[in-house]
Motif scaffolding. Structure first.
Motif, short mmCIF file in Angstrom:
data_model
loop_
_atom_site.label_atom_id
_atom_site.label_comp_id
_atom_site.label_asym_id
_atom_site.label_seq_id
_atom_site.Cartn_x
_atom_site.Cartn_y
_atom_site.Cartn_z
N UNK A 190 -9.28 -17.90 -38.43
CA UNK A 190 -8.22 -18.33 -37.52
C UNK A 190 -8.38 -17.68 -36.14
N UNK A 191 -8.16 -18.49 -35.12
CA UNK A 191 -8.04 -17.98 -33.75
C UNK A 191 -6.75 -18.55 -33.15
N UNK A 192 -5.86 -17.67 -32.69
CA UNK A 192 -4.60 -18.10 -32.09
C UNK A 192 -4.79 -18.15 -30.58
N UNK A 193 -4.54 -19.31 -30.00
CA UNK A 193 -4.70 -19.47 -28.55
C UNK A 193 -3.63 -18.66 -27.80
N UNK A 194 -3.99 -18.18 -26.63
CA UNK A 194 -3.03 -17.45 -25.79
C UNK A 194 -1.99 -18.42 -25.22
N UNK A 195 -0.78 -17.91 -25.03
CA UNK A 195 0.30 -18.71 -24.46
C UNK A 195 0.66 -18.14 -23.08
N UNK A 196 0.97 -19.01 -22.15
CA UNK A 196 1.26 -18.56 -20.79
C UNK A 196 2.57 -17.78 -20.69
N UNK A 197 3.52 -18.04 -21.55
CA UNK A 197 4.85 -17.42 -21.41
C UNK A 197 5.13 -16.36 -22.47
N UNK A 198 4.52 -16.50 -23.63
CA UNK A 198 4.85 -15.60 -24.73
C UNK A 198 3.59 -14.90 -25.23
N UNK A 199 3.78 -13.68 -25.67
CA UNK A 199 2.72 -12.95 -26.35
C UNK A 199 3.28 -12.45 -27.68
N UNK A 200 2.43 -11.80 -28.44
CA UNK A 200 2.80 -11.44 -29.80
C UNK A 200 2.52 -9.97 -30.06
N UNK A 201 3.43 -9.33 -30.75
CA UNK A 201 3.23 -7.96 -31.22
C UNK A 201 3.67 -7.91 -32.68
N UNK A 202 2.67 -8.04 -33.59
CA UNK A 202 3.01 -8.13 -35.00
C UNK A 202 3.76 -9.44 -35.27
N UNK A 203 4.95 -9.35 -35.80
CA UNK A 203 5.77 -10.55 -36.06
C UNK A 203 6.77 -10.81 -34.95
N UNK A 204 6.76 -9.99 -33.88
CA UNK A 204 7.68 -10.18 -32.76
C UNK A 204 7.02 -11.02 -31.66
N UNK A 205 7.85 -11.81 -30.98
CA UNK A 205 7.41 -12.53 -29.79
C UNK A 205 7.95 -11.81 -28.56
N UNK A 206 7.12 -11.69 -27.53
CA UNK A 206 7.49 -10.98 -26.32
C UNK A 206 7.44 -11.93 -25.13
N UNK A 207 8.38 -11.77 -24.23
CA UNK A 207 8.37 -12.54 -22.99
C UNK A 207 9.08 -11.76 -21.90
N UNK A 208 8.91 -12.21 -20.66
CA UNK A 208 9.57 -11.58 -19.51
C UNK A 208 10.51 -12.58 -18.85
N UNK A 209 11.73 -12.13 -18.54
CA UNK A 209 12.74 -12.99 -17.91
C UNK A 209 13.00 -12.50 -16.49
#
Length: 363
Positions: free
Chosen positions: A239-258
């Motif tokens: 598996x390769x997970x593509x990068x997302x422009x708005x969200x990143x991942x840390x374990x099972x958490x999703x991270x974003x900036x507002x």
């Protein structure tokens, strides 16, 4: 455990030549081709192992000093000596044309949004499949394999070979049938007698939620089919997970900036974030500061192992305007003048602030 010297019938002062002569004499007497009994077979193994130890200077020295003499690993040297004198282990009966197919590895890319709940793929695979003409028999329809005239179906040829122990019988694969015991006079023209052909087939794959880059999924029996219609190998998906422009991942958490306008940060506001799995309403309290991290429970990635989902973690970034017209500047000045606020100065060190920054930008 019997003493090695006693097994060979020599004294502890025996020379290397005396040990070798004793072994040859006993091996001729106990060899399975000469003496097929079970007791003789066990005795032959014991004699061979004793010779293996005492014929090697280092092992003999260790044995004389009270060591195990190689016994810890069982009859470790028996195979090497047997190969030397008797040509290796003999093949027992003809071998089968049917063999297991090879495993295959495919790399699959998925979007971060697909990781939250899992996704489905129909993969096109170029692989070996069962021959539709002969159905794995390797023969032209209406024909079948015939017994090899050379080995008479045994798959091997017996030959007498002279060795240090005299004439011994050895077994080698038949060169005519290649050890199969049968020959195919009329091979299938479609697969050239292989029982399989190359083709493209569709493999449906359910990729579970929570996968991450580098993870390999095993699909038993989904690899290529073996020769002569043998069992399928396995298919592995990397598996390769593509990068997302708005969200990143840390374990099972999703991270974003507002990004929050300064006025909204001062007065507070309720805003809507377009998350990967739908809209999320977020309340910003009056006076929210940059680098604060807001947590929305249960809106992260579904756990690969276990129940539930991770969290959505939102890092606040207060945006200060850089271009103000004359009226806006005057309003800001009036606002500042009406507050009993000290000039810019160093504040107390906040360890937690840097931890939040680190967590916010982990990918």
């Amino acid at each position: 455990m019997a003493d090695h010297y006693e097994v060979l019938g020599v004294s502890r002062e025996a020379t290397t030549d005396e040990i070798k002569k004793a072994y040859r004499r006993l091996a001729r007497e106990l060899h399975p081709d000469v003496n097929p009994g079970a007791e003789a077979s066990e005795r032959f193994k014991e004699v061979t192992h004793a010779y293996d130890v005492l014929s090697d200077a280092k092992q003999r020295q260790q044995y004389d000093l009270g060591g195990s003499g190689g016994m810890g690993g069982g009859f470790g040297g028996f195979g090497d000596i047997f190969d030397t004198f008797f040509g290796g282990q003999q093949q027992r009966g003809p071998k089968s044309r049917r063999e297991r197919g090879q495993d295959a590895l495919l790399r699959v890319e998925v979007d971060l949004a697909e990781v939250i709940f899992g996704t489905h793929r129909d993969l096109e695979v170029d692989t070996a499949v069962l021959c539709g003409t002969c159905q794995g028999s390797c023969c032209q329809p209406g024909t079948s394999p015939v017994t090899c005239d050379i080995c008479r179906g045994t798959g091997s040829i017996q030959r007498a070979v002279r060795s240090l122990l005299g004439n011994v019988m050895t077994s080698t694969p038949c060169g005519t049938c290649r050890g199969y015991g049968t020959v195919i006079p009329h091979p299938c023209v479609t697969c050239q007698g292989q029982g399989r052909v190359r083709d493209r087939r569709t493999v449906p794959v359910d990729i579970p939620a929570g996968v991450d880059t580098g993870l390999r999924l095993q699909m038993p029996g989904s690899g290529e089919i073996g020769p002569a219609g043998g069992p399928h190998g396995d298919l592995y998906l990397e598996i390769k997970v593509r990068s997302d422009e708005r969200f990143s991942r840390n374990g099972d958490d999703l991270l974003c900036t507002l990004d929050v306008p300064m006025t909204d940060a001062i007065l507070g506001v309720t805003t809507t974030i377009h998350a990967l799995d739908g809209d999320v309403d977020v309340e910003l309290k009056p006076g929210v500061q940059s680098n604060e991290v807001l947590t929305v429970k249960g809106r992260g990635v579904t756990k690969l192992r276990g129940n539930g989902r991770g969290d959505l973690r939102i890092g606040v970034q207060v945006v200060t305007p850089t271009r103000l017209d004359h009226r806006e500047k005057e309003l800001i000045k009036a606002f500042a003048a009406g507050r009993d606020q000290k000039s810019t100065q160093l504040g107390s060190f906040q360890q937690g602030l840097f931890a939040k920054l680190r967590d916010r930008f982990l990918s």
